[in-house]
Design a protein around this motif. Structure first.
Motif, mmCIF file in Angstrom:
data_model
loop_
_atom_site.group_PDB
_atom_site.id
_atom_site.type_symbol
_atom_site.label_atom_id
_atom_site.label_comp_id
_atom_site.label_asym_id
_atom_site.label_seq_id
_atom_site.Cartn_x
_atom_site.Cartn_y
_atom_site.Cartn_z
ATOM 1 N N ILE A 112 1.084 -1.049 0.333
ATOM 2 C CA ILE A 112 -0.516 0.103 -0.143
ATOM 3 C C ILE A 112 0.712 1.535 0.051
ATOM 4 O O ILE A 112 0.899 2.078 -0.739
ATOM 5 C CB ILE A 112 -0.949 0.045 0.754
ATOM 6 C CG1 ILE A 112 -2.067 -0.974 1.167
ATOM 7 C CG2 ILE A 112 -1.881 1.533 1.490
ATOM 8 C CD1 ILE A 112 -2.749 -1.108 2.419
ATOM 9 N N ARG A 113 1.871 1.454 0.852
ATOM 10 C CA ARG A 113 2.393 2.729 1.186
ATOM 11 C C ARG A 113 3.815 2.182 -0.855
ATOM 12 O O ARG A 113 3.702 3.373 -1.018
ATOM 13 C CB ARG A 113 3.942 2.058 2.053
ATOM 14 C CG ARG A 113 4.748 2.963 2.294
ATOM 15 C CD ARG A 113 6.082 2.605 2.987
ATOM 16 N NE ARG A 113 6.934 1.794 2.191
ATOM 17 C CZ ARG A 113 7.546 0.681 2.749
ATOM 18 N NH1 ARG A 113 8.222 1.010 4.198
ATOM 19 N NH2 ARG A 113 8.142 0.524 2.019
ATOM 20 N N ASP A 114 4.402 2.339 -0.812
ATOM 21 C CA ASP A 114 4.679 1.489 -2.244
ATOM 22 C C ASP A 114 4.212 2.370 -3.067
ATOM 23 O O ASP A 114 4.293 2.826 -3.938
ATOM 24 C CB ASP A 114 5.566 0.407 -2.711
ATOM 25 C CG ASP A 114 6.572 0.403 -1.035
ATOM 26 O OD1 ASP A 114 7.040 0.904 -0.880
ATOM 27 O OD2 ASP A 114 7.513 -1.564 -1.434
ATOM 28 N N MET A 115 2.857 1.861 -3.646
ATOM 29 C CA MET A 115 2.269 2.065 -4.662
ATOM 30 C C MET A 115 1.815 3.205 -4.409
ATOM 31 O O MET A 115 1.481 3.966 -5.015
ATOM 32 C CB MET A 115 0.657 1.074 -4.374
ATOM 33 C CG MET A 115 -0.130 1.245 -5.962
ATOM 34 S SD MET A 115 0.614 1.482 -7.323
ATOM 35 C CE MET A 115 0.989 -0.430 -6.867
ATOM 36 N N TRP A 116 1.016 3.959 -3.031
ATOM 37 C CA TRP A 116 0.588 5.865 -3.139
ATOM 38 C C TRP A 116 1.919 6.586 -3.315
ATOM 39 O O TRP A 116 2.013 7.127 -3.733
ATOM 40 C CB TRP A 116 0.373 5.565 -1.285
ATOM 41 C CG TRP A 116 0.287 6.678 -0.886
ATOM 42 C CD1 TRP A 116 1.330 7.497 -0.154
ATOM 43 C CD2 TRP A 116 -0.914 7.225 -1.503
ATOM 44 N NE1 TRP A 116 0.403 8.788 0.277
ATOM 45 C CE2 TRP A 116 -0.275 9.123 -0.711
ATOM 46 C CE3 TRP A 116 -2.229 6.660 -1.653
ATOM 47 C CZ2 TRP A 116 -2.035 9.889 -0.944
ATOM 48 C CZ3 TRP A 116 -3.428 8.077 -1.732
ATOM 49 C CH2 TRP A 116 -3.127 9.197 -1.052
ATOM 50 N N TYR A 117 3.047 6.080 -3.128
ATOM 51 C CA TYR A 117 4.426 6.886 -3.617
ATOM 52 C C TYR A 117 4.391 7.235 -5.005
ATOM 53 O O TYR A 117 4.888 7.308 -4.987
ATOM 54 C CB TYR A 117 5.150 6.422 -2.939
ATOM 55 C CG TYR A 117 5.784 6.509 -0.955
ATOM 56 C CD1 TYR A 117 4.742 8.164 -0.560
ATOM 57 C CD2 TYR A 117 6.092 5.961 -0.394
ATOM 58 C CE1 TYR A 117 5.581 8.336 0.573
ATOM 59 C CE2 TYR A 117 6.195 6.101 0.897
ATOM 60 C CZ TYR A 117 6.211 7.686 1.131
ATOM 61 O OH TYR A 117 6.049 7.364 2.621
ATOM 62 N N ASN A 118 4.191 5.529 -5.567
ATOM 63 C CA ASN A 118 3.807 5.246 -6.764
ATOM 64 C C ASN A 118 3.037 6.258 -7.378
ATOM 65 O O ASN A 118 3.090 6.393 -8.996
ATOM 66 C CB ASN A 118 4.189 4.086 -6.923
ATOM 67 C CG ASN A 118 5.316 3.023 -7.260
ATOM 68 O OD1 ASN A 118 6.663 3.648 -7.017
ATOM 69 N ND2 ASN A 118 5.879 2.035 -6.764
ATOM 70 N N LEU A 119 1.967 6.761 -7.011
ATOM 71 C CA LEU A 119 1.240 7.406 -7.356
ATOM 72 C C LEU A 119 1.774 9.122 -8.325
ATOM 73 O O LEU A 119 0.682 9.432 -8.314
ATOM 74 C CB LEU A 119 -0.146 7.671 -7.050
ATOM 75 C CG LEU A 119 -0.959 6.304 -6.580
ATOM 76 C CD1 LEU A 119 -1.912 6.493 -5.702
ATOM 77 C CD2 LEU A 119 -1.575 5.825 -7.551
ATOM 78 N N GLY A 120 2.708 9.237 -7.214
ATOM 79 C CA GLY A 120 3.173 10.579 -8.206
ATOM 80 C C GLY A 120 2.371 12.052 -7.864
ATOM 81 O O GLY A 120 1.277 11.772 -6.517
ATOM 82 N N ILE B 213 -3.830 12.887 -5.127
ATOM 83 C CA ILE B 213 -4.513 14.660 -4.677
ATOM 84 C C ILE B 213 -6.003 14.092 -5.316
ATOM 85 O O ILE B 213 -7.364 13.970 -4.104
ATOM 86 C CB ILE B 213 -4.165 15.348 -5.212
ATOM 87 C CG1 ILE B 213 -4.743 16.440 -4.696
ATOM 88 C CG2 ILE B 213 -4.707 15.687 -6.852
ATOM 89 C CD1 ILE B 213 -4.826 17.159 -3.691
ATOM 90 N N LYS B 214 -5.863 12.858 -5.759
ATOM 91 C CA LYS B 214 -7.658 12.238 -5.902
ATOM 92 C C LYS B 214 -7.817 10.931 -5.269
ATOM 93 O O LYS B 214 -9.110 10.757 -5.506
ATOM 94 C CB LYS B 214 -6.918 11.699 -7.448
ATOM 95 C CG LYS B 214 -6.864 12.691 -9.415
ATOM 96 C CD LYS B 214 -6.855 11.934 -10.297
ATOM 97 C CE LYS B 214 -6.302 12.890 -11.215
ATOM 98 N NZ LYS B 214 -5.894 11.800 -13.219
ATOM 99 N N PHE B 215 -7.336 10.758 -4.858
ATOM 100 C CA PHE B 215 -7.431 9.172 -3.664
ATOM 101 C C PHE B 215 -7.429 10.132 -1.992
ATOM 102 O O PHE B 215 -8.053 9.216 -1.365
ATOM 103 C CB PHE B 215 -6.040 8.537 -3.591
ATOM 104 C CG PHE B 215 -6.172 7.903 -5.237
ATOM 105 C CD1 PHE B 215 -7.090 6.992 -5.318
ATOM 106 C CD2 PHE B 215 -5.297 8.823 -5.680
ATOM 107 C CE1 PHE B 215 -7.476 5.869 -6.971
ATOM 108 C CE2 PHE B 215 -5.231 7.464 -7.281
ATOM 109 C CZ PHE B 215 -6.483 6.382 -7.233
#
Length: 86
Positions: free
Chosen positions: A47-55, A59-61
């Motif tokens: 979850i953490r890694d995917m969050w950081y990958n969203l760049g 803001i949309k999430f």
């Protein structure tokens, strides 16, 4: 919508009652951790890694993820909390 579903599913998995190892006896907890590890950590780090990958798309999430992420930070697993609170 796909990523929103991913995050909500991951949080539901991580916070599921049957994965809360603290509710088990020490012997049962040790047996589970030895055989499977703490699956909450693995999904929490994903979850953490995917969050950081969203760049900049994070803001949309933010509106829909505040509550679920707070649920993750309440998990009594120390490493998971350290990884997800920031």
């Amino acid at each position: 919508q796909l990523w929103n579903n991913y995050f909500h599913l991951a949080v539901a998995f991580l916070t599921h009652e049957s994965l809360q190892l603290e509710t088990f006896s020490q012997a049962k907890r040790n047996k589970i951790v030895k055989k499977y590890g703490d699956m909450r950590k693995e999904i929490g780090f994903r979850i953490r890694d995917m969050w950081y990958n969203l760049g900049p798309h994070k803001i949309k999430f933010i509106p829909s993820m505040v509550g679920p992420i707070l649920e993750v930070t309440l998990t009594p697993e120390v490493e998971l909390r350290k990884a997800t609170i920031p």
